[in-house]
Design an enzyme around this catalytic site. Structure first.
Site, PDB file in Angstrom:
ATOM      1  N   CYS B  88       0.818  -1.218   0.000  1.00 50.61           N
ATOM      2  CA  CYS B  88       0.000   0.000   0.000  1.00 50.61           C
ATOM      3  C   CYS B  88       0.851   1.267   0.000  1.00 50.61           C
ATOM      4  O   CYS B  88       0.329   2.371  -0.085  1.00 50.61           O
ATOM      5  CB  CYS B  88      -0.943   0.003   1.194  1.00 50.61           C
ATOM      6  SG  CYS B  88      -2.132  -1.345   1.105  1.00 50.61           S
ATOM      7  N   HIS B 344      -9.475   3.773  -1.408  1.00 53.02           N
ATOM      8  CA  HIS B 344      -8.140   3.194  -1.366  1.00 53.02           C
ATOM      9  C   HIS B 344      -7.826   2.372  -2.620  1.00 53.02           C
ATOM     10  O   HIS B 344      -7.747   1.156  -2.581  1.00 53.02           O
ATOM     11  CB  HIS B 344      -8.012   2.340  -0.099  1.00 53.02           C
ATOM     12  CG  HIS B 344      -6.634   1.797   0.141  1.00 53.02           C
ATOM     13  ND1 HIS B 344      -5.485   2.392  -0.351  1.00 53.02           N
ATOM     14  CD2 HIS B 344      -6.202   0.713   0.838  1.00 53.02           C
ATOM     15  CE1 HIS B 344      -4.429   1.693   0.028  1.00 53.02           C
ATOM     16  NE2 HIS B 344      -4.829   0.659   0.733  1.00 53.02           N
TER      17      HIS B 344
END
Lengths: 485, 401
Positions: B88, B344
């Site tokens: 991430c 996200h």
């Protein structure tokens, strides 16, 4: 003949106990006759248990307090072994982190295989003066709404056989072999095909069992009424009838564990034997017989050494580790009879590179980590460069077996999103006694068992199924440690 | 000691696609959407970009491998394009590549673009994927919420915090992000929720309920960077410069050593220490005006406040409940809605965070603009799992700040 006997014994019964009444209730619309078998409960392997994992637990129990390096041969008997061509005993051997320099073999093909493994093991022990571990393990296969589904149960048992009298010395054994086909299961089939119960009882048991029993008594030179414990797993009433016919005292007939475990197939004669040995006293004579395409009968005499055998869970201990289950659907789902929607997460490709499994087999199957001989630091898995990055220590980590070490929970969760055949999937970080930690799945866990600081015990389980290639990935999981009474 | 990145590189322009369930767009169009905004903001022609970094985390599931997809989608001029992946933290990783290229003098103008097309994977939540041969044999194939949920049990145990109190603080984090996201036209989730809804939501991974988890979105974000000198030569007046860029990657200590108790993220602490040193931040609570942190889950944001030194250990619950990190608090965090509500799209997230700080520093954040003049904006990405993580921190600020 060199004196041989049972050096140690152990058992395993899965924690889930399915109430038979729940099965009967679900199936009574279809098969009302099943009500006759509605009493008690049966041991039910969890989704991640099979004949191999149960065998590992029984073997660990059996080897309590015993140096595994002394075992020179391991025999696994099962009629439900997960692999048709990959030695199942070999997986058990790896899980026990035993040396490569031992003999292993699978025995199968008959319900008698458990006792056959013991008889063969005793012969090898006598002939070669070595110690042999014989295990019987079965995760039973039965069709939904069958009588077999109700009366059967999943379990494993193990005996360690060696020279000397052990805790129970062998007096004699006698085998009767005949192609009496009371039931059969063709290779690859899901369930047995069974013939009429009365014929099996009157022609099969009554014809073959007494021959084996008389044979073993004659070889040992003892009278039938000198038998203190008589074990013959069989349909209800058959063991009593055979004891009458052979002259064995009625009180010698052992509880067949039918109400608590169910008939665990290949494992059952050994399971009942272990149950008998748990409370046996020196001098007692135990006759254990196993029926299946003939009959195997073995006679032991318990020795004084029984009193000094280290405590183990054995049948009673595992029976006490019990969780009642009333959801019949779980049996169907865990045995593959009911195909539940798995969702996309189950599509994760679990292909196992066999090269990597070979390289890492001691870590993956044996749960062997690494210990830095200079610092004493333990890590899992082992690595070339130890934690801390000391380049003078490259490649120096020693093997550090961790499967028998207690561990404590450091963090945990119950995950409803990740795929599990029995959600939620419990997992978390655990710290091993003496060092080493891992993030690991929990098994046999309930909310009340899981908290930071709680003690766990490692268990060998199915990690995942590769449905595309029909491979089974095994690894260790952490189960709540039983609080000793 | 290295001299660091402080004030060596300026952001010339930034762009961000509208995040969300972008059924209308594929990864290429999302990249174009972010790129065109950045190019217009930078005021340069496409031919002036000399190198590019592309961040995508789930390449097998959308655009495929290598730098080629970005080069084709944006019709770059056969310049070097490097694809980066660091869980991430990938977006910040792409930014790092572009910034370092400019700082080194290897390129005058460089591009960082991050994209993810998660809604084409078919999953609710992040897709399951291999983490390598060894991990697949011995690791837990847990979900992202499950991996991060473990922070909560360890945090509660370490600080003696009652589960319900922790749940309430976590709920505050999510309620705040929903309120912020509602004011952001590019955000994925734009609905205000109350604490009761959050607390009563279905359980995803104990103790994280549905509203403790961030959105799974499609999106792209883009940055064009250059030297302050070139930026000024191109007519830029208020320059946002890079003050610090730090990346800390687990070396296995958390999971293999002793000493970590699972209640915090070790790599965030390491990265924060280095970033503060690089940016000459000595009192983050006072000096950092804005934060965009990796709030993949409410517990992550809460723990991150301590890992970034914003609160004392064990003090985040109180500070969160006191509203310190609310949009109008002393240290606003996720003023754009955060991962929680902006969304996200993994490869784009780091750049999206920098984008918000950039807008706020320039006073261009519209309805959600902070009124007191911000000076330093911190963004933080956390990739992987808390026990095996990649933490990235980028601090940007007005030149001279």
């Amino acid at each position: 003949m060199t004196e041989v006997g049972i050096v140690a014994f152990g058992a395993y019964v899965p924690r889930l106990r399915l109430k038979r009444a729940a099965v009967v209730a679900a199936n009574s619309w279809y098969a009302p006759g099943l009500r006759a078998h509605g009493k008690g409960e049966r041991a039910m392997a969890n989704w991640d248990e099979d004949a191999v994992t149960m065998a590992v637990e029984a073997a660990r129990d059996c080897l309590t307090g015993i140096d595994r390096g002394t075992v020179s041969s391991l025999l696994l008997a099962s009629s439900t072994a997960p692999f048709a061509d990959r030695q199942n005993a070999g997986i058990v051997k790896e899980a026990l982190a035993m040396s490569d320099d031992i003999a292993t073999a699978d025995l199968s093909g008959s319900q008698r295989a458990g006792l056959s493994a013991m008889v063969q093991g005793l012969a090898v022990a006598a002939a070669n003066g070595v110690t042999v571990l014989a295990i019987g393990s079965d995760k039973r296969k039965a069709r939904p709404a069958s009588e077999a589904e109700l009366v059967q149960g999943d379990a494993a048992a193990a005996v360690l056989l060696g020279p000397g009298g052990g805790v129970a010395k062998l007096l004699a054994s006698h085998s009767v072999s005949a192609d009496f086909v009371d039931h059969f299961r063709a290779a690859g089939e899901a369930a047995d095909y069974e013939w009429e119960a009365r014929w099996v009882r009157d022609e099969g048991y009554a014809g073959l069992a007494p021959r084996a029993i008389h044979g073993v008594l004659a070889k040992a030179g003892i009278e039938a009424d000198a038998v203190d414990a008589f074990i013959l797993p069989a349909p209800r009433g058959v063991a009593q009838a055979m004891s009458r016919r052979c002259g064995i005292r009625p009180e010698a007939v052992r509880d067949d564990l039918g109400q608590s475990v169910g008939h665990s197939g290949v494992a059952h004669p050994l399971l009942m034997l272990v149950h008998a040995l748990e409370r046996a006293t020196p001098g007692q004579r135990i006759l254990v017989a196993g029926f299946g395409n003939g009959c195997e009968a073995v006679l032991f005499e318990v020795t004084d050494a029984i009193a000094s055998l280290p405590r183990r869970r054995a049948v009673t201990g595992w029976l006490a580790r019990r969780r009642e289950e009333v959801n019949y659907l779980k049996l169907l789902a865990f045995s593959g009879h009911l195909e539940l929607e798995t969702g996309m997460r189950a599509e994760f490709d679990q292909k196992q590179p066999l090269t990597a499994l070979w390289r890492q087999r001691r870590a993956v199957l044996g749960l062997v980590g690494g210990r830095d001989p200079r610092t004493g630091e333990v890590q899992f898995p082992k690595s070339d460069i130890p934690l801390g990055g000391n380049l003078d220590a490259v490649g120096t980590l020693e093997d550090h077996p961790m499967a028998e070490l207690p561990a404590r929970i450091l963090s945990f969760t119950a995950d409803n999103l990740t795929y599990s055949p029995d959600p939620p999937c419990w997992y978390g970080l655990i710290d091993f006694e003496g060092g080493g930690r891992m993030n690991v799945e929990f098994c046999d866990a309930e909310p009340e068992d899981v908290a930071v600081g709680r003690e766990m015990r490692m268990m060998f389980r199915v990690k995942a199924f590769d449905r595309q290639r029909q491979f089974i990935r095994y690894f260790w999981k952490a189960a709540p440690a039983e609080r000793e009474a | 000691m290295a001299s660091g990145i402080k004030d060596k590189v300026a952001i010339l322009g930034m762009g961000c696609a509208r995040f969300g369930e972008r059924w209308d767009a594929d990864a290429d169009s999302l990249m174009v959407e972010a790129y065109l905004e950045a190019l217009a903001d930078a005021g340069i022609g496409a031919g002036e970009i000399e190198a590019a970094w592309l961040s995508v985390a789930f390449d097998a599931l959308n655009i495929g491998p290598s730098g080629v997809p970005a080069s084709i989608a944006l019709r770059l001029g056969n310049v070097p394009v490097t694809k980066v992946e660091n869980y991430c933290a990938s977006g910040t990783e792409a930014f790092r590549g572009a910034v370092y290229a400019v700082a080194s003098g290897a390129a005058d103008i460089a591009l960082a673009i991050g994209v993810e097309k998660l809604k084409d994977t078919g999953y609710g939540g992040l897709p399951v994927r291999t983490r390598g041969t060894m991990f697949d044999m011995v690791g837990v194939v847990g979900s992202a919420p499950g991996n991060f949920a473990q922070l909560a049990s360890a945090y509660a145990a370490r600080h003696g915090i009652d589960r319900d109190d922790l749940k309430r603080a976590m709920a505050h984090v999510s309620v705040k992000s929903h309120a912020n996201g509602a004011r952001n036209p590019k955000a994925h989730l734009r609905k205000v929720v109350d604490e009761e809804t959050v607390l009563n939501a279905p359980m995803i991974a104990e103790p994280l309920g549905l509203f403790d988890c961030c959105g799974v979105s499609d999106g792209a974000a883009c940055a064009i960077v250059t030297t302050p000198e070139i930026a000024r030569a191109l007519g830029k007046k208020d320059l946002v410069t890079v003050k610090a860029l730090q990346l800390a990657v687990s070396n296995g200590w958390e999971l293999q050593g002793r000493g970590w108790d699972g209640s915090y993220v070790h790599t965030t602490r390491i990265a924060a220490g280095r970033a503060y040193a690089e940016a000459e931040v000595t009192d983050p609570g006072r000096q950092i005006s804005l934060m965009e942190v990796h709030d993949c889950f409410s517990i992550t944001e809460l723990v991150t406040m301590e890992d970034l030194g914003m609160c004392p250990e064990g003090g985040a619950v109180k500070d969160v409940l006191d509203g310190r990190f609310d949009a109008d608090g002393a240290n606003p965090c996720q003023i754009d809605g955060g991962l929680k509500c902006f969304g996200h799209p993994v490869g784009a997230s780091g750049l999206r965070m920098i984008y918000e700080n950039y807008l706020q520093l320039l006073g261009r954040a519209g309805e959600r603009q902070r009124m007191d003049p911000p000076s330093l904006g911190l963004s933080h990405n956390l990739g992987g799992m808390p026990n095996q993580s990649v933490a990235a921190i980028a601090i940007v600020g007005l030149e001279g700040a």
